[in-house]
Design an enzyme around this catalytic site. Structure first.
Site, PDB file in Angstrom:
ATOM      1  N   LYS A  38     -59.694   0.052  -5.866  1.00  0.00           N
ATOM      2  CA  LYS A  38     -60.625   0.426  -4.803  1.00  0.00           C
ATOM      3  C   LYS A  38     -59.849   0.896  -3.591  1.00  0.00           C
ATOM      4  O   LYS A  38     -58.789   0.340  -3.275  1.00  0.00           O
ATOM      5  CB  LYS A  38     -61.475  -0.796  -4.389  1.00  0.00           C
ATOM      6  CG  LYS A  38     -62.417  -1.300  -5.464  1.00  0.00           C
ATOM      7  CD  LYS A  38     -63.097  -2.566  -4.968  1.00  0.00           C
ATOM      8  CE  LYS A  38     -64.088  -3.099  -5.983  1.00  0.00           C
ATOM      9  NZ  LYS A  38     -64.629  -4.395  -5.552  1.00  0.00           N
ATOM     10  N   GLY A  40     -58.675   1.026   0.092  1.00  0.00           N
ATOM     11  CA  GLY A  40     -58.504  -0.127   0.982  1.00  0.00           C
ATOM     12  C   GLY A  40     -57.400  -1.039   0.510  1.00  0.00           C
ATOM     13  O   GLY A  40     -56.784  -1.746   1.305  1.00  0.00           O
ATOM     14  N   LYS A  52     -58.412 -13.618   6.703  1.00  0.00           N
ATOM     15  CA  LYS A  52     -58.828 -13.843   8.086  1.00  0.00           C
ATOM     16  C   LYS A  52     -60.267 -14.341   8.149  1.00  0.00           C
ATOM     17  O   LYS A  52     -60.630 -15.083   9.070  1.00  0.00           O
ATOM     18  CB  LYS A  52     -58.666 -12.567   8.925  1.00  0.00           C
ATOM     19  CG  LYS A  52     -57.269 -12.339   9.467  1.00  0.00           C
ATOM     20  CD  LYS A  52     -56.202 -12.856   8.547  1.00  0.00           C
ATOM     21  CE  LYS A  52     -54.823 -12.328   8.712  1.00  0.00           C
ATOM     22  NZ  LYS A  52     -54.027 -12.456   7.481  1.00  0.00           N
ATOM     23  N   GLY A 115     -52.414   6.590 -11.447  1.00  0.00           N
ATOM     24  CA  GLY A 115     -51.579   7.789 -11.458  1.00  0.00           C
ATOM     25  C   GLY A 115     -50.125   7.483 -11.728  1.00  0.00           C
ATOM     26  O   GLY A 115     -49.644   6.356 -11.542  1.00  0.00           O
ATOM     27  N   GLY A 176     -42.725 -20.908   3.452  1.00  0.00           N
ATOM     28  CA  GLY A 176     -43.222 -21.129   4.813  1.00  0.00           C
ATOM     29  C   GLY A 176     -43.224 -19.856   5.640  1.00  0.00           C
ATOM     30  O   GLY A 176     -42.972 -19.895   6.842  1.00  0.00           O
ATOM     31  N   GLU A 198     -40.028 -25.183   1.859  1.00  0.00           N
ATOM     32  CA  GLU A 198     -39.367 -23.968   2.370  1.00  0.00           C
ATOM     33  C   GLU A 198     -37.847 -24.121   2.250  1.00  0.00           C
ATOM     34  O   GLU A 198     -37.281 -25.105   2.726  1.00  0.00           O
ATOM     35  CB  GLU A 198     -39.773 -23.724   3.835  1.00  0.00           C
ATOM     36  CG  GLU A 198     -39.009 -22.637   4.557  1.00  0.00           C
ATOM     37  CD  GLU A 198     -39.031 -21.294   3.852  1.00  0.00           C
ATOM     38  OE1 GLU A 198     -37.951 -20.847   3.436  1.00  0.00           O
ATOM     39  OE2 GLU A 198     -40.125 -20.705   3.702  1.00  0.00           O
ATOM     40  N   ARG A 263     -43.778 -10.638  -1.253  1.00  0.00           N
ATOM     41  CA  ARG A 263     -44.442  -9.615  -2.053  1.00  0.00           C
ATOM     42  C   ARG A 263     -43.419  -8.590  -2.524  1.00  0.00           C
ATOM     43  O   ARG A 263     -42.515  -8.199  -1.781  1.00  0.00           O
ATOM     44  CB  ARG A 263     -45.546  -8.939  -1.237  1.00  0.00           C
ATOM     45  CG  ARG A 263     -46.672  -9.921  -0.848  1.00  0.00           C
ATOM     46  CD  ARG A 263     -47.822  -9.236  -0.170  1.00  0.00           C
ATOM     47  NE  ARG A 263     -48.497  -8.282  -1.030  1.00  0.00           N
ATOM     48  CZ  ARG A 263     -49.421  -8.600  -1.956  1.00  0.00           C
ATOM     49  NH1 ARG A 263     -49.786  -9.855  -2.109  1.00  0.00           N
ATOM     50  NH2 ARG A 263     -49.981  -7.666  -2.692  1.00  0.00           N
ATOM     51  N   HIS A 434     -58.302 -13.391  35.822  1.00  0.00           N
ATOM     52  CA  HIS A 434     -58.395 -14.852  35.820  1.00  0.00           C
ATOM     53  C   HIS A 434     -59.835 -15.279  35.544  1.00  0.00           C
ATOM     54  O   HIS A 434     -60.756 -14.661  36.066  1.00  0.00           O
ATOM     55  CB  HIS A 434     -57.968 -15.388  37.196  1.00  0.00           C
ATOM     56  CG  HIS A 434     -58.088 -16.868  37.328  1.00  0.00           C
ATOM     57  ND1 HIS A 434     -57.192 -17.731  36.743  1.00  0.00           N
ATOM     58  CD2 HIS A 434     -58.999 -17.639  37.978  1.00  0.00           C
ATOM     59  CE1 HIS A 434     -57.552 -18.966  37.026  1.00  0.00           C
ATOM     60  NE2 HIS A 434     -58.648 -18.950  37.773  1.00  0.00           N
TER      61      HIS A 434
END
Length: 457
Positions: A38, A40, A52, A115, A176, A198, A263, A434
């Site tokens: 798709k 995106g 998120k 492709g 981490g 980590e 990744r 402020h």
């Protein structure tokens, strides 16, 4: 010789690919966008946007838990993963339709199918040959694992984690970095016990060390366990869960093990090397103008070594489209790309860390940390953390680093400070509204300029 069908053929419709397409079409070029999934890409469907959405749900859960502090009576009763999944999907679908609409309005030809590069000017899709005067490689990235750790059963990556219809009681996270920290934060807010493993000395190891240490303090306060300087050695699964062993460290028992070790580039089997393109560790090597050194072939996004960020892909896509159109855009400075980690507390940074600045500028580096304890809006929000500015003596601000609730929203000004090479005196003369968290940047700049208002010299 027949004329190429298109001015640009783009392989991959993620952040980098579709930005190239939109800008190219805007500049009057005929564009084909090849995508087997798709438009995106990872960011929209399996990365930035769905994670998120989860993190917003996590922030809401925390707000409910802490509501009594501000006199609001409410009770946290748990997470409805079905409803959260519907909210996630509705958000993604709305944005997906928006991208489709934009591409259609710019008359970009979307070619469905996987492709493969078959010539310096041609991509083959399901036996069909699509030619272009220019080809842009934008095939993105995948969730990596370790050679001895297959992704199966209770061992998952972020893709599977986003599709879970239950909240783990205990979650182990290998890594981490950004992905590991964001899932640790969300799962903890959802009620899970979380342990991060980590290998490096700090969580968020790419950030300024002061930020990493503050994050670790706040994660401890939140009850998120972590083991740094700890190497993974193995994992076994049974009906009771997954059991993660480490070299000379603890064994961590959990319902799931999220592998968040980075990744890798999607470049194998796509014909790149056969056409003479240089790959190193699977990444496409380019010059500063994102040209591969072969014919009219450019590359953008996660397959190009560097920060693997959606907005870096956007920026590179726009750059390459303008380059092809002959606009001669200025090369992208990698350190000037903003970075945000959306855990709680949020981390926002751009430019050089203090360590990097000292390596470049030596003893002329000056830094200021403005603690959010002195910021009115941060006190209202219960946010703890700081803004740190790194500058060169008698010179510009070269680094912006912030940590604290919602501090990701301050990255815009941070990016301007660094990329426009602002001097502390210039920023100190600007008014910051402020009461906002944005005032923390103004206060830090005033301190750097030698006239702190709400901070000690």
């Amino acid at each position: 010789m027949s004329e190429p069908s298109y001015d640009i053929v783009i392989l991959g419709a993620g952040s980098g690919g579709y930005a190239t397409a939109l800008r190219g079409a805007q500049l009057g070029l005929k564009v084909a966008l090849v995508e087997g999934d798709k438009v995106g890409g990872t960011c929209l469907h399996r990365g930035c946007i769905p994670t998120k959405a989860y993190l917003h749900a996590a922030e809401t859960a925390d707000a409910v838990r802490e509501s009594a502090r501000v006199g609001v009576q409410s009770a946290f009763q748990g997470i409805d993963m079905g409803a959260l999944g519907a909210y996630r999907d509705a958000t993604v679908t709305k944005l997906y339709k928006g991208v489709q609409g934009l591409l259609a309005s710019r008359k970009v030809d979307i070619i469905d199918g996987w492709g493969r590069l078959v010539a310096p000017d041609a991509v083959e899709v399901d036996g069909r040959r699509i030619t272009g005067r220019h080809v842009v490689l934008a095939t993105g990235s995948y969730s990596k694992t370790l050679p001895t750790l297959p992704i199966e059963g209770r061992v998952i990556t972020s893709e599977q984690a986003l599709q879970m219809d239950w909240v783990p009681s205990r979650a182990a996270i290998l890594g981490g970095g950004v992905i590991g920290l964001e899932f640790a934060s969300a799962w903890r807010s959802f009620g899970a016990e979380v342990t991060i493993i980590e290998a490096l000395p700090h969580l968020a190891a790419n950030e300024d060390e002061a930020v990493s240490k503050q994050l670790e303090r706040q994660f401890r306060k939140r009850g998120i366990a972590f083991h740094t300087n700890t190497r993974f050695s193995g994992a076994t699964q049974d009906e009771g869960g997954v059991h993660v062993s480490t070299e000379g460290g603890p064994t961590v028992d959990a319902d799931v093990l999220l592998v968040a070790v980075g990744r890798g580039p999607v470049t194998q089997g796509l014909g790149y090397e056969e056409q003479g393109i240089t790959l190193e560790r699977g990444f496409v090597i380019t010059d500063e103008r994102l040209h591969t050194g072969v014919a009219n072939i450019h590359a953008v996004g996660d397959i190009v070594p560097g920060l693997q960020l959606a907005h870096r892909g956007f920026l590179q896509g726009i750059f390459v489209a303008e380059e092809i159109a002959g606009l001669n855009p200025a090369p992208i400075v990698e350190s000037g790309i903003p970075r945000v980690t959306f855990c709680e507390p949020e981390i926002a940074s751009v430019g050089l860390t203090e360590k990097q600045a000292r390596e470049s500028y030596g003893d002329s580096v000056r830094t200021v940390e403005y603690n959010l304890a002195g910021n009115g809006k941060s006190n209202i929000l219960g946010a703890t953390g700081f803004v740190k500015l790194v500058s060169v003596e008698d010179g510009p601000i070269v680094g912006f680093h912030a940590i604290g609730a919602r501090m990701g929203e301050q990255i815009g000004e941070g990016e301007l400070l660094v990329n426009w090479e602002a001097y502390p005196d210039d920023v100190a003369a600007l008014i910051h509204a402020h009461p906002t968290q944005n005032e923390a940047l103004g206060e830090a700049a005033m301190a750097l300029a030698g006239k702190p208002l709400h901070a000690h010299n």
